[in-house]
Design a protein around this motif. Structure first.
Motif, mmCIF file in Angstrom:
data_model
loop_
_atom_site.group_PDB
_atom_site.id
_atom_site.type_symbol
_atom_site.label_atom_id
_atom_site.label_comp_id
_atom_site.label_asym_id
_atom_site.label_seq_id
_atom_site.Cartn_x
_atom_site.Cartn_y
_atom_site.Cartn_z
ATOM 1 N N ILE A 78 5.028 -0.155 -9.032
ATOM 2 C CA ILE A 78 4.245 0.551 -8.888
ATOM 3 C C ILE A 78 4.786 1.668 -8.206
ATOM 4 C CG2 ILE A 78 2.244 -1.135 -9.332
ATOM 5 C CD1 ILE A 78 1.994 -0.674 -5.944
ATOM 6 N N TYR A 79 5.897 1.751 -7.459
ATOM 7 C CA TYR A 79 6.064 2.913 -6.565
ATOM 8 C C TYR A 79 7.126 3.724 -7.407
ATOM 9 C CZ TYR A 79 4.214 -0.134 -3.119
ATOM 10 O OH TYR A 79 3.559 -1.068 -2.449
ATOM 11 N N PHE A 180 13.540 -1.333 -9.391
ATOM 12 C CA PHE A 180 13.059 -1.630 -8.286
ATOM 13 C C PHE A 180 13.049 -0.642 -7.032
ATOM 14 C CE2 PHE A 180 12.543 -6.456 -9.543
ATOM 15 C CZ PHE A 180 11.439 -6.014 -10.473
ATOM 16 N N SER A 181 12.123 -0.025 -6.481
ATOM 17 C CA SER A 181 12.283 0.865 -5.465
ATOM 18 C C SER A 181 12.719 0.023 -4.165
ATOM 19 C CB SER A 181 10.893 1.499 -5.238
ATOM 20 O OG SER A 181 9.895 0.863 -4.598
ATOM 21 N N ALA A 238 -4.122 2.781 -5.808
ATOM 22 C CA ALA A 238 -5.142 3.841 -5.837
ATOM 23 C C ALA A 238 -4.634 5.075 -5.362
ATOM 24 C CB ALA A 238 -6.456 3.316 -4.955
ATOM 25 N N ASP A 239 -3.977 4.987 -3.932
ATOM 26 C CA ASP A 239 -3.444 6.197 -3.440
ATOM 27 C C ASP A 239 -2.448 7.004 -4.128
ATOM 28 O OD1 ASP A 239 -5.214 5.693 -1.537
ATOM 29 O OD2 ASP A 239 -3.847 4.981 -0.072
ATOM 30 N N GLY A 240 -1.735 6.160 -5.368
ATOM 31 C CA GLY A 240 -0.772 6.973 -5.773
ATOM 32 C C GLY A 240 0.791 7.079 -5.294
ATOM 33 N N VAL A 241 0.937 6.061 -4.082
ATOM 34 C CA VAL A 241 2.174 6.042 -3.486
ATOM 35 C C VAL A 241 3.323 5.948 -4.458
ATOM 36 C CG1 VAL A 241 3.447 4.692 -1.525
ATOM 37 C CG2 VAL A 241 0.974 4.916 -1.656
#
Length: 244
Positions: A78-79, A180-181, A238-241
């Motif tokens: 997700i990052y 993957f980050s 939610a914060d869009g990190v």
């Protein structure tokens, strides 16, 4: 209710030409996805079985993509998902959907390749996704896939960049399929270390499982850690990190 839904979906998929083994695998994947998402109603999550069967069987049968089309499937955490979607969208890769193991299914036709841009939103349930799609549609955004509570949208870059969206040269398809980050790898490493320390503690009798207080403490710590981890991931979504 869900049993009847999947029975009807299986019948429709078979009638549309999907092989029996693919039907069984698809229903198994969907059942697992429904359990993970927490949605109690398959119809609300996937829509009417007739419409959903049509979507699932696109590409089966005799119809084939026209032109010299390339396909590429990849996944990320997700990052990095939005950064990579827009990077490869600028190279002409159009996301056609997300498969049941969370991979972006991309297609690019060299003859008329165009640049794409993407965005990610959060939506819970079919109704909220429909409302979100209707809200974004006037700006040219259309749904291109979803995974759990994340909904992805695409639009041609020409909608905002005009002639700059033309793609004269198409780079070679990426050799990688997994991204993957550093932050995600760090979370995985922390989990592995925690499990390793627990195993060592049990192996050298540092942790005595025959004592109820110890068992309750371990169970509480595991449950608390899992909840904190899940809360942190949801907060980051939610914060869009982002993490390059």
């Amino acid at each position: 209710m869900n049993t009847e839904y999947f029975a009807e979906l299986s019948r429709l998929l078979t009638a549309r030409g999907m092989p029996d083994q693919d039907v069984a695998a698809t229903v198994t994947d969907l059942t697992g996805y429904l359990a993970e998402s927490g949605s109690p109603d398959a119809r609300e999550e996937f829509g009417a079985p007739e419409t959903f069967a049509d979507r699932l069987t696109q590409g089966h049968g005799s119809e084939r993509p026209e032109g010299d089309a390339e396909t590429w499937k990849w996944t990320s955490d997700i990052y990095t998902d939005r950064l990579l979607l827009n990077r490869y969208g600028a190279e002409g890769w159009e996301v056609e959907g997300i498969d049941f193991v969370g991979r972006f299914v991309c297609r690019r036709t060299s003859e008329d390749a165009m640049r794409w841009e993407y965005r990610r939103e959060t939506a819970h349930g079919a109704k909220e996704r429909e409302e979100l799609a209707a809200e974004l549609a006037p700006d040219g955004w259309e749904p291109c896939g979803r995974w759990l509570h994340m909904a992805y949208f695409k639009r041609p870059l020409a909608a905002g960049a005009g002639p700059a969206a033309d793609l004269a040269v198409t780079p070679a398809p990426p050799a990688r399929h997994l991204f993957f980050s550093a932050k995600y790898r760090g979370l995985i490493a922390l989990f592995v270390v925690s499990v390793g320390l627990l195993a060592l503690g049990l192996g050298f009798d540092v942790i005595e499982l025959n004592r109820p207080a110890v068992c309750f403490a371990l169970l509480g710590a595991a449950a608390g850690g899992a909840l904190l981890g899940w809360y942190g991931v949801r907060r980051d979504i939610a914060d869009g990190v982002e993490s390059p």
